[in-house]
Design an enzyme around this catalytic site. Structure first.
Site, mmCIF file in Angstrom:
data_model
loop_
_atom_site.group_PDB
_atom_site.id
_atom_site.type_symbol
_atom_site.label_atom_id
_atom_site.label_comp_id
_atom_site.label_asym_id
_atom_site.label_seq_id
_atom_site.Cartn_x
_atom_site.Cartn_y
_atom_site.Cartn_z
ATOM 1 N N VAL A 643 0.861 -1.171 0.000
ATOM 2 C CA VAL A 643 0.000 0.000 0.000
ATOM 3 C C VAL A 643 0.900 1.224 0.000
ATOM 4 C CG1 VAL A 643 -1.867 1.238 1.153
ATOM 5 C CG2 VAL A 643 -1.759 -1.250 1.296
ATOM 6 N N ASP A 754 -18.009 -5.576 10.127
ATOM 7 C CA ASP A 754 -16.675 -5.497 10.737
ATOM 8 C C ASP A 754 -16.398 -4.071 11.199
ATOM 9 O OD1 ASP A 754 -14.266 -6.405 11.645
ATOM 10 O OD2 ASP A 754 -13.269 -6.326 9.699
#
Length: 992
Positions: A643, A754
């Site tokens: 990332v 989540d």
């Protein structure tokens, strides 16, 4: 007193056990092993004074001729013990900044010493000291820094040996070596084994790239990047890299190597292709058998050559089969047409053997003969659609002359014909040339070319017609057959009148006035063969009373009526065209749609419902050209790749900072679909509190997901790094943004599944945005609809009890998770339920236990948490209600001043006044470590606060004066002291 005698005789039992723990573990490099030394270690002992008192002693035992040594001390009857045992100098490998110290030891139960138990301890301390050289026997206590207090899990009684094993980490080592030291402050303890090691990522080969053994990183470098090299006969566009974790594990390989052409992967190596097999490119594919009509005579082939008599066309892939020549076409037939003079149709069947190809084309050649002289037809005739490159097995030939002999030859060709010499002149063609020939004598049959009205009356019609020219040599004249009938569409049966004539004109009488008749004329050759017929023509007799002289008047009226009719038709056409232009405007025409049509969909669409996931990505995400993206820095390593933080500069837009998720090379199609699946979800959302998808890169080699960049990262880590720095009003403001984002998702009929502080991102303005949609699923149309998972992990600490028990997820279960997020925010990133196991968490929730209020949490906010945690999901508030409540609190800051009750013994979760065995803390450092404030140990020592009695006398001002400045840390220590006093009073009552 029994000194250590009650334990020493048990040491032999330990020796007989030979090994309590295996001393060899994978990816561990041992630099000190007390048991493996097998002799006197020469460790230095030091006592707090020079009086004749026993400190640490070495104990020797012999088993099967081998020597075993242990160190022990047992001065429980003496006060103010300060006994030190120091190792020899331990050399450190330069890259090993983080080592592990594994200690096996025995601690005697203080209760077994009777009156001496008042001064007896059951813990000892581990210290370390770095140095660039061995200082010999020189020992200075002040040079050592404390690593940890070592406490046993199990206590040894007189006849019951209980061996403990503890491992501690020594961080941030930078000098050439170090010493370890063990401090006894009044315990009866024996050290059986000390093993010092550091972890490494073992040398490995992954994805055909070899990586050297690498020392695991420390706390300041959680991921250590390592470059590798491709194995023999393999290569990679990018330098192979991998990351070594602090636990000695390799993760996220980047830059996959691939076997070169002619080689395939076999057990992390590249092996030559066998004879008869080949591989054309550098890839992860296996060697493939040579295709049809090819061969590879040697091993390691990157291509297969064509067998004799077979060829590859220039446009054929080099990995494909080779082709042979096509055979000749079959069944060539020439058919004349009745309606067109000088015209015939050639047709044929494809060749039986195409040579293994599908690109068969045909060419037609023509010769014309007059008497004995033959020549090419040339441009004298025309072919439709042409005479070369034909894909159809049919061609029309026109402009033929009557009574000549014609020869037509049809040749079949394929993409490899030119390679085999088929482009040579006809006379030089080999016998196997794919041709078919037919000869015919063409005679153009007679054909009616036109039929016209000569004269008409109310009862008769006179007609004449033209016929195509016929050869002069024809002996017998052409005959004609005339058919006519009355035009009447309402009768069930049609009656024809037939005339056979030898002239090309006729007058027909006895007709009805003002009636339409249909006529058709067919010609017949002199030999009786049928020729072409005319189309059916309509003619009408005059009405009763009219003569042929009235025709001009009738014609003028007809012309005027036709003009009026044309005007009406034109007006109708224009009106209809205008209506159609509006009808053609669809909901996708954004330039003409109404504002109502442009409103976004209110229901989330699950990308998994698409048969082709790539369609979902294209529908919901914007494609970005990779040239518009600039990567700047790696900020993390995800499941699929690295990332990056970067810059997006799209045409017509200003430069913006973005986060770029990449897909590592060598991915499977399923990994690619899973990677882009989250983009298909995010692309459907447009809300300031939902992470914004900038776009995706799918049409190029390296797939990427580009989102807006959130400078402060994950909310839980950000709060932990700024513990105590924000007011309750600021924290509630953060919660408002999260609630608004979740309200938007619930209105889209979307369940997150989540929701946790780790999945909330924070920007520089402290605006919070919901992210991470990996576990999310769509609701059914029913507002109470649920999504039943098919298995997999569930984040227990954040998940509602009905979702854990029955795998039923609704917006109500997201509300439960939001309650946990509120607790995380108000506790500055504390872990929910602390160190409880998942099993303990589930059991506690089912027994109606709920997390207590964090320190300084407003009562109104804690009441909202409890509402979110109601067992009955139907009674929990909806996100719309939650947003309204938070807005009300923010509009009235005074409502946040009432603080909920706080119990430090529960909220800190570790016993405030006792160690793991229930006994009082032995030292200030042990107490600070229990409340995770060990960084202030030196502050307490420098201030002279060295006993727990002194700690109990401290007030808030005293804590500030020793250097504790952060509000959150100050409150944690103060509340813990409050709990100390409370529990000490309770223990005193029990003592009485």
């Amino acid at each position: 007193m029994d000194s250590f005698g009650g334990v020493r005789h048990l040491l032999l039992s330990y020796v007989l056990m030979n090994a309590v723990l295996s001393t060899t573990q994978t990816k561990e490099e041992v630099i000190l092993d007390m048991k493996a030394a097998g002799g006197e270690l020469g460790w230095l002992t030091w006592r707090m004074d020079q009086a004749d008192k026993s400190g640490w002693e070495v104990v020797q035992r012999t088993l099967n001729g081998s020597q075993f040594y242990t160190y022990s001390v047992c001065n429980v009857g003496e006060r103010e013990q300060d006994n030190w045992l120091r190792t020899t100098f331990i050399q450190r490998r330069p890259a090993a900044s983080r080592v592990f110290v594994e200690i096996q030891f025995i601690v005697r139960d203080c209760n077994s010493f009777g009156g001496a138990s008042l001064t007896c301890k059951e813990t000892f301390n581990l210290y370390t000291c770095e140095s660039d050289a061995d200082v010999g026997t020189t020992f200075r206590k002040g040079q050592f820094r404390k690593v940890a207090t070592i406490a046993p899990d199990e206590i040894t009684n007189r006849n019951d040996l209980r061996i403990n094993t503890e491992t501690r980490v020594v961080e941030s080592l930078s000098r050439k070596g170090f010493y370890l030291a063990f401090q006894d402050i009044g315990a009866c303890v024996a050290i059986l084994s000390v093993r010092v090691y550091y972890k490494t990522c073992a040398a490995t080969v992954k994805s055909l790239a070899s990586f050297p053994e690498t020392v695991a990183g420390g706390e300041n470098q959680a991921l250590r990047e390592v470059s590798g090299a491709c194995v023999d006969n393999a290569g990679s566009e990018d330098l192979p890299r991998i990351y070594c974790t602090v636990d000695g594990e390799w993760v996220v390989p980047v830059g996959q190597c691939q076997c070169n052409p002619g080689y395939e992967e076999v057990e992390e190596a590249c092996q030559e292709c066998r004879p008869g097999f080949f591989k054309a490119t550098a890839s992860g594919d296996k060697c493939a058998p040579c295709p049809a009509n090819t061969h590879a005579p040697s091993s390691g082939a990157s291509s297969c050559t064509c067998a004799s008599g077979f060829f590859r066309a220039p446009n054929d892939p080099p990995t494909g089969p080779c082709s042979g020549l096509p055979s000749a076409p079959k069944d060539l037939v020439a058919t004349t047409t009745q309606h067109s003079a000088g015209r015939l149709v050639l047709s044929w069947s494809p060749p039986e053997d195409t040579g293994g190809r599908t690109d068969i084309t045909y060419s037609v050649e023509c010769q014309r003969c007059e008497g004995t002289v033959c020549q090419a037809c040339g441009e004298k005739i025309r072919y439709e659609p042409g005479n070369a490159g034909l894909s159809d097995t049919r061609v029309t030939v026109s402009d033929l002359d009557s009574h000549l002999n014609y020869t037509f030859t049809v040749e079949a060709r394929s993409g490899v014909s030119a390679l085999a010499g088929q482009a040579t002149p006809r006379s030089n063609r080999p016998p196997s040339a794919a041709t078919l020939t037919t000869s015919l004598h063409y005679t153009d049959p007679p054909k009616i070319t036109s039929v016209r009205l000569v004269e008409r009356t109310p009862n008769s019609l006179s007609l004449s017609w033209d016929v195509s020219p016929q050869p002069r040599a024809q002996s017998r004249p052409v005959r004609y057959q005339l058919n006519y009938r009355k035009k009447d569409e309402n009768v069930a049966m049609t009656t024809y009148v037939v005339h056979v004539l030898e002239k090309n004109f006729v007058q027909i009488g006895d007709l009805s006035p003002g009636t339409a008749y249909l006529f058709k004329v067919q010609a017949f050759g002199g030999d009786g063969s049928p020729g072409g017929s005319s189309v059916e023509e309509q003619f009408e007799t005059l009405p009763e009373g009219l003569t042929p002289n009235n025709n001009a008047v009738i014609f003028g009226a007809a012309v005027g009526g036709a003009a009026m009719l044309f005007i009406v038709i034109a007006v109708l056409f224009l009106c209809r065209r205008k209506r159609n232009s509006h009808a053609r405007q669809g909901p996708e025409d954004t330039y003409f749609s109404s504002s109502e049509q442009l409103k976004p969909l209110k229901t989330y669409v699950d990308p998994h419902t698409y048969e082709d996931p790539n369609i979902a990505v294209l529908k919901f995400a914007t494609e970005i050209h990779p040239s518009h993206i600039t990567k700047q820095k790696v900020i993390g390593a995800g499941e699929f790749g690295e990332v990056y933080r970067g810059i997006l500069k799209a045409p017509g837009r200003k430069e913006v900072a973005v986060a770029i998720k990449t897909l590592k090379p060598g991915y499977t199609e399923k990994q690619r679909q899973d990677f882009l699946g989250e983009a298909s979800i995010m692309g459907q959302f447009a809300h300031q509190n939902i992470i914004r998808l900038e776009g995706v890169v799918t049409k190029f080699k390296h797939a990427m997901i580009v989102t807006e960049y959130m400078e402060n990262g994950a909310l839980d880590r950000y709060l932990r790094d700024h513990d105590g720095e924000f007011s309750s009003f600021q924290l509630v403001g953060m919660l408002r943004g999260i609630a608004a984002g979740m309200k938007y998702l619930s209105e889209m009929s979307y369940v997150h599944r989540d929701l946790a502080a780790r999945n909330i991102l924070v920007n520089t303005t402290l605006e919070c945005k919901v992210s991470d949609f990996g576990l999310s699923r769509v609701l059914e149309d029913d507002p109470e609809g649920t999504y039943t998972t098919s298995g997999g992990k569930i984040p227990i600490r954040w998940t509602a009890p009905e979702a854990i028990a029955y795998r039923k997820f609704t917006s109500a279960s997201d509300v439960w998770s939001f309650g946990i997020v509120i607790w995380e925010v108000m506790a500055f990133g504390e872990r929910p339920y602390w160190d409880m196991s998942n099993h303990e968490v589930m059991k506690a929730i089912n027994e109606a236990f709920r997390l207590p209020a964090p320190m300084d949490c407003p009562s109104a906010v804690y009441q909202l948490m409890l509402q979110c945690w109601l067992q009955d999901r139907s009674k929990r508030p909806r996100f719309g209600d939650i947003v309204s409540l938070i807005d009300k609190l923010l509009r009235s800051p005074d409502s946040l001043k009432a603080i909920a009750d706080f119990d430090p013994r529960v909220s800190i979760r570790l016993p405030s006044t006792s160690g793991s065995d229930g006994s009082p803390f032995r030292s200030v450092s042990e107490w600070l470590e229990s409340i995770k404030m060990s960084q202030y140990s030196e502050n307490f020592t420098c201030a002279g606060v060295v006993t727990m009695d002194q700690v109990l006398q401290m007030k808030n001002e005293d804590i500030k004066n020793i250097g504790v400045r952060l509000p959150g840390h100050l409150k944690r220590i103060a509340y813990s002291i409050l709990g100390l006093k409370d529990q000490t009073s309770t223990l005193s009552v029990f003592a009485v």
